[in-house]
Write an enzyme that holds these catalytic residues in place. Structure first.
Site, mmCIF file in Angstrom:
data_model
loop_
_atom_site.group_PDB
_atom_site.id
_atom_site.type_symbol
_atom_site.label_atom_id
_atom_site.label_comp_id
_atom_site.label_asym_id
_atom_site.label_seq_id
_atom_site.Cartn_x
_atom_site.Cartn_y
_atom_site.Cartn_z
ATOM 1 N N LYS A 1 -21.812 -0.373 40.014
ATOM 2 C CA LYS A 1 -21.011 0.858 39.784
ATOM 3 C C LYS A 1 -21.617 2.071 40.457
ATOM 4 C CE LYS A 1 -18.796 -0.845 35.606
ATOM 5 N NZ LYS A 1 -19.632 -2.003 35.270
HETATM 6 O O1 LIG Z 1 -13.978 -2.054 33.028
HETATM 7 C C1 LIG Z 1 -15.044 -2.681 32.995
HETATM 8 C C2 LIG Z 1 -15.907 -2.725 34.076
HETATM 9 C C3 LIG Z 1 -17.026 -3.489 33.991
HETATM 10 N N1 LIG Z 1 -17.327 -4.182 32.866
HETATM 11 C C4 LIG Z 1 -18.548 -5.010 32.875
HETATM 12 O O2 LIG Z 1 -18.177 -6.382 32.739
HETATM 13 C C5 LIG Z 1 -19.062 -7.046 31.852
HETATM 14 C C6 LIG Z 1 -18.317 -7.474 30.614
HETATM 15 O O3 LIG Z 1 -19.166 -8.152 29.727
HETATM 16 P P1 LIG Z 1 -18.603 -9.018 28.473
HETATM 17 O O4 LIG Z 1 -19.858 -9.484 27.795
HETATM 18 O O5 LIG Z 1 -17.783 -10.140 29.024
HETATM 19 O O6 LIG Z 1 -17.811 -8.086 27.635
HETATM 20 C C7 LIG Z 1 -20.195 -6.061 31.587
HETATM 21 O O7 LIG Z 1 -21.165 -6.237 32.602
HETATM 22 C C8 LIG Z 1 -19.541 -4.715 31.765
HETATM 23 O O8 LIG Z 1 -20.438 -3.709 32.159
HETATM 24 C C9 LIG Z 1 -16.483 -4.140 31.804
HETATM 25 O O9 LIG Z 1 -16.714 -4.758 30.745
HETATM 26 N N2 LIG Z 1 -15.357 -3.391 31.899
#
Ligand SMILES: O=c1ccn([C@@H]2O[C@H](COP(=O)(O)O)[C@@H](O)[C@H]2O)c(=O)[nH]1
Length: 306
Positions: free
Chosen positions: A105
């Protein structure tokens, strides 16, 4: 790299990404103990534990999946030692021929974005030599600074045949505070999506652009609209599993060719052994639980797309 991603999705039949977000609290005791016995309860010990944990998850899932998404924050919290674990993870995933999406990001004024793009996607010049540093295949980018913050990333992508996923509509509960605000009668996320489509026209792969978008699984109605606004952009879809997204919510994120989206799950896969559904595996067999969670996720999405 977008062509490789598309090819690997076709080959595996799995439009999914395993999110490598290793919190130390997810790492089973036996792995933590081994690392702490070797390095003590130090940042090096923590970094070794998360690397060993990642390695086993990668070994047990790489043949089923096209891509991984290491979240750099989980490594950065351990400082330089954590970043070394991030680097080892990226390199090991490349050895396993996985596409690596660095969830970093980034995004800043042009000159600073250029340095981020060099570090994550490009090559850095040191005297007469050039080095690849983090060397992910894709990076996530924040578009808040506008075109001059994105262009250096797009330029490096063009040169290196790498790619971006630009935040358009994020999965978190407060994402609407700014992203849903109406400007000239349209939500801000739609304006950003139009820009993503335009930026992407200049860097087309065979079927899809090098420039994709992030759209959360938790806003399926928005996903449906944005799919139409950016027909040639791949959508990275976080929010499946731990944040509540399900396969049946995601059908409209895909194009009619069955492509165009790749769904991420991090905690739902890497910490599967902690869920009741996979409890029979136990902490010793955490990587087998992750493999089963990947199989279940692929099946959930495939049956939704039938
Ligand atoms: O909109 C967003 C952008 C990035 N993320 C990232 O994806 C993963 C989600 O993790 P989970 O454990 O599957 O919930 C995490 O690295 C976030 O920083 C997001 O969730 N939403």
């Amino acid at each position: 790299m977008i062509n490789k991603l598309v090819e690997k999705i076709k080959k595996t039949g799995a439009p999914i990404v395993v999110g490598l977000d290793p919190m130390l609290s997810y790492v089973p005791e036996h792995i933590q103990k081994k690392s702490f016995d070797e390095y003590g309860e130090t940042l090096e010990g923590a970094a070794d534990a998360i690397w060993q944990y990642n390695k086993q998850i990668i070994d047990s899932t790489y043949d089923l999946i096209p891509a991984v998404k290491p979240q750099i924050a989980m490594y950065e919290q351990f400082g330089v030692e954590g970043l070394k674990a991030f680097q080892k993870t990226v390199d090991y995933c490349h050895e396993k021929d996985l596409v690596v999406i660095g969830d970093v990001k980034r995004g800043d004024i042009g000159s600073t974005s250029a340095a981020y793009a060099t570090g994550h996607l490009g090559k850095v010049q040191v005297g007469s030599k050039t080095y690849r540093t983090f060397n992910e295949d894709f990076a996530t980018v924040n578009p808040y600074l506008g075109t001059d913050g994105i262009k250096p990333f797009a330029d490096v992508c063009k040169e290196e045949k790498k790619g971006l996923f630009i935040l358009v509509k994020t999965s978190n509960p407060s994402s609407g505070e700014f992203q849903d605000r109406l400007i000239d009668g349209k939500p801000l996320y739609e304006h950003v999506a139009e820009k993503v489509a335009a930026w992407g026209e200049d860097v087309m792969g065979d079927e899809y652009s090098y420039i994709g978008a992030v759209v959360g699984a938790t806003y399926p109605e928005v996903g449906k609209v944005l799919r139409q606004v950016m027909p040639k952009s791949f959508i990275l879809v976080p929010g499946y599993g731990a944040q509540g997204g399900k396969g049946k919510d995601l059908t409209h994120y895909f194009n009619k060719d069955g492509l165009g989206a790749i769904v991420n799950s991090s905690r739902g896969i890497i910490a599967a052994y902690k869920q009741e559904k996979y409890a029979q595996f136990g902490a010793e067999n955490f990587a087998d639980a992750s493999r089963q969670a990947v199989i279940d996720m692929i099946e959930d999405i495939a049956s939704a797309l039938k």
